[in-house]
Design a protein around this motif. Structure first.
Motif, PDB file in Angstrom:
ATOM      1  N   GLY A   1      47.138 -32.304 -18.733  1.00  0.00           N
ATOM      2  CA  GLY A   1      46.089 -31.708 -19.556  1.00  0.00           C
ATOM      3  C   GLY A   1      46.618 -30.959 -20.754  1.00  0.00           C
ATOM      4  N   PHE A   2      46.193 -29.701 -20.881  1.00  0.00           N
ATOM      5  CA  PHE A   2      46.572 -28.883 -22.029  1.00  0.00           C
ATOM      6  C   PHE A   2      48.022 -28.405 -21.964  1.00  0.00           C
ATOM      7  CE2 PHE A   2      41.898 -28.280 -21.965  1.00  0.00           C
ATOM      8  CZ  PHE A   2      41.629 -28.701 -23.242  1.00  0.00           C
ATOM      9  N   GLU A   3      48.704 -28.668 -20.871  1.00  0.00           N
ATOM     10  CA  GLU A   3      50.121 -28.318 -20.792  1.00  0.00           C
ATOM     11  C   GLU A   3      50.979 -29.240 -21.645  1.00  0.00           C
ATOM     12  OE1 GLU A   3      50.227 -26.481 -16.246  1.00  0.00           O
ATOM     13  OE2 GLU A   3      50.734 -28.579 -16.586  1.00  0.00           O
ATOM     14  N   LEU A   4      50.389 -30.345 -22.098  1.00  0.00           N
ATOM     15  CA  LEU A   4      51.097 -31.311 -22.941  1.00  0.00           C
ATOM     16  C   LEU A   4      50.592 -31.225 -24.369  1.00  0.00           C
ATOM     17  CD1 LEU A   4      50.870 -34.282 -20.441  1.00  0.00           C
ATOM     18  CD2 LEU A   4      52.977 -33.101 -21.070  1.00  0.00           C
ATOM     19  N   ASP A   5      51.527 -31.232 -25.331  1.00  0.00           N
ATOM     20  CA  ASP A   5      51.144 -31.221 -26.738  1.00  0.00           C
ATOM     21  C   ASP A   5      50.579 -32.579 -27.149  1.00  0.00           C
ATOM     22  OD1 ASP A   5      52.037 -28.630 -26.984  1.00  0.00           O
ATOM     23  OD2 ASP A   5      54.066 -29.237 -27.592  1.00  0.00           O
ATOM     24  N   ALA A   6      49.763 -32.558 -28.186  1.00  0.00           N
ATOM     25  CA  ALA A   6      49.126 -33.792 -28.645  1.00  0.00           C
ATOM     26  C   ALA A   6      50.135 -34.824 -29.141  1.00  0.00           C
ATOM     27  CB  ALA A   6      48.120 -33.472 -29.747  1.00  0.00           C
ATOM     28  N   VAL A   7      51.296 -34.370 -29.650  1.00  0.00           N
ATOM     29  CA  VAL A   7      52.236 -35.289 -30.282  1.00  0.00           C
ATOM     30  C   VAL A   7      53.359 -35.732 -29.353  1.00  0.00           C
ATOM     31  CG1 VAL A   7      51.769 -34.411 -32.589  1.00  0.00           C
ATOM     32  CG2 VAL A   7      53.563 -33.351 -31.222  1.00  0.00           C
ATOM     33  N   GLU A   8      53.472 -35.158 -28.150  1.00  0.00           N
ATOM     34  CA  GLU A   8      54.590 -35.533 -27.285  1.00  0.00           C
ATOM     35  C   GLU A   8      54.252 -36.760 -26.436  1.00  0.00           C
ATOM     36  OE1 GLU A   8      55.553 -32.984 -23.788  1.00  0.00           O
ATOM     37  OE2 GLU A   8      53.998 -31.669 -24.616  1.00  0.00           O
ATOM     38  N   LYS A   9      55.290 -37.458 -26.013  1.00  0.00           N
ATOM     39  CA  LYS A   9      55.114 -38.646 -25.195  1.00  0.00           C
ATOM     40  C   LYS A   9      54.562 -38.266 -23.824  1.00  0.00           C
ATOM     41  CE  LYS A   9      56.774 -42.063 -27.784  1.00  0.00           C
ATOM     42  NZ  LYS A   9      56.028 -43.300 -28.081  1.00  0.00           N
ATOM     43  N   LYS A  10      53.633 -39.101 -23.313  1.00  0.00           N
ATOM     44  CA  LYS A  10      52.992 -38.801 -22.036  1.00  0.00           C
ATOM     45  C   LYS A  10      52.283 -40.038 -21.518  1.00  0.00           C
ATOM     46  CE  LYS A  10      49.403 -36.726 -24.903  1.00  0.00           C
ATOM     47  NZ  LYS A  10      50.276 -36.681 -26.090  1.00  0.00           N
ATOM     48  N   TYR A  11      51.883 -39.957 -20.252  1.00  0.00           N
ATOM     49  CA  TYR A  11      51.054 -41.008 -19.669  1.00  0.00           C
ATOM     50  C   TYR A  11      49.597 -40.689 -19.971  1.00  0.00           C
ATOM     51  CZ  TYR A  11      55.224 -42.391 -17.094  1.00  0.00           C
ATOM     52  OH  TYR A  11      56.486 -42.810 -16.762  1.00  0.00           O
ATOM     53  N   GLU A  12      48.899 -41.638 -20.568  1.00  0.00           N
ATOM     54  CA  GLU A  12      47.485 -41.479 -20.902  1.00  0.00           C
ATOM     55  C   GLU A  12      46.828 -42.862 -20.889  1.00  0.00           C
ATOM     56  OE1 GLU A  12      47.193 -39.865 -24.910  1.00  0.00           O
ATOM     57  OE2 GLU A  12      49.025 -40.903 -25.500  1.00  0.00           O
ATOM     58  N   TRP A  13      45.526 -42.881 -20.819  1.00  0.00           N
ATOM     59  CA  TRP A  13      44.766 -44.139 -20.793  1.00  0.00           C
ATOM     60  C   TRP A  13      45.048 -44.960 -19.529  1.00  0.00           C
ATOM     61  CZ3 TRP A  13      42.801 -47.055 -25.514  1.00  0.00           C
ATOM     62  CH2 TRP A  13      42.372 -46.156 -26.506  1.00  0.00           C
TER      63      TRP A  13
END
Length: 284
Positions: free
Chosen positions: A68-80
């Protein structure tokens, strides 16, 4: 255990806590509580301001999960990763649609792990929020039963719904009651009809169309009222349709158009959920 007139939980031994999760491709909304007091969850880890939705994202770091909000919008992450459940969307089509920050899942087993971990984080968070309303009465909290309800897209095939149920069980959501699945437009339709019934006269066989425009997908489906009462009963009146054309695609197209429009003017365009900003000077 029930509630008094002010909605405070009391101990008469029959309280069922309802947990409703609308896990969209990009954001998730949660509602938790008992029938006399259902509350939208608007407080999240690492978020100062209240928000009605939390990003549907997570990542693993040194054995811990950030989400959630613990991750920045620009950093790599699992989504979708929710969309990976749908066999009607090709892997190629989904990969092309991923945001630049997306880490693609390795395979189907990895997709199930991502969904299970995310649902587990949601469950633990909402249970902690509701537990706080017991004011330290842990014994009463242990006696309640939980009912988990998860909304899914209207076009979700049975195999995708079964995957959702399997992951919900792995996330600890099936310990006291079976997990219930309801389609997102049907849930929206029941809520809308309940609200509209106070202003207009509804009748059996009335038919209406719902457009569920989310972050990743847009679904269009028609329902007919089959029975009235405290909760209107609905039946699908025509096959639904939809596709990968949600609001995030509009954002990306707008982003690309702006960058091309300002190209050569010495401007740096920055786009976020809160708005648009650019730095530099030049004639547009």
């Amino acid at each position: 255990m029930g509630s008094d007139k002010k909605g405070k939980l009391t101990g008469n031994g029959n309280t069922i806590i309802h947990f409703v999760a609308n896990v969209d491709s990009t954001e998730t909304a949660l509602t938790g509580g008992h029938q006399s007091r259902m509350n939208l969850i608007d407080e999240w880890p690492d978020q100062v301001n209240t928000e009605l939705k939390v990003p549907t994202t997570l990542n693993y770091e040194n054995g811990n999960i950030r989400w959630g909000f613990e991750l920045d919008a620009v950093e790599k992450k699992y989504e979708w990763f929710k969309l990976e459940q749908n066999p009607n969307i090709s892997k190629h089509e989904l990969t092309r649609s991923y945001p630049k920050t997306t880490i693609p899942p390795r395979d189907a087993a990895h997709v199930e792990k991502l969904i299970t971990d995310y649902l587990s984080l949601l469950r633990k968070h909402v249970e902690a929020r509701i537990k706080a309303t017991f004011d330290g009465l842990e014994a009463l909290f242990r006696d309640i039963s939980w009912e988990y309800i998860i909304t899914v897209p209207a076009l979700w095939p049975e195999i995708a719904q079964n995957t959702t149920l399997k992951c919900a069980g792995g996330a600890g959501m099936a310990s006291s009651c079976d997990v219930r699945i309801i389609t997102e437009p049907e849930a929206a339709g029941i809520y809308a009809l309940d609200t509209m019934s106070r202003e207009i006269n509804l009748a059996v066989d009335d038919t209406f169309v719902i457009c569920d425009a989310g972050g990743g997908t847009v679904d269009l489906i028609s329902y007919t009222i089959t029975a009235l009462g405290k909760t209107p009963q609905l039946a699908e009146s025509a096959p639904g349709n939809g596709g990968l054309c949600g609001s995030t695609f509009l954002d990306r197209e707008f982003d690309e158009w702006l960058r091309n429009r300002f190209l050569g003017f010495g401007c740096q365009v920055q786009i976020s959920h809160s708005g648009l900003a650019w730095t530099g000077v030049g004639n547009v």
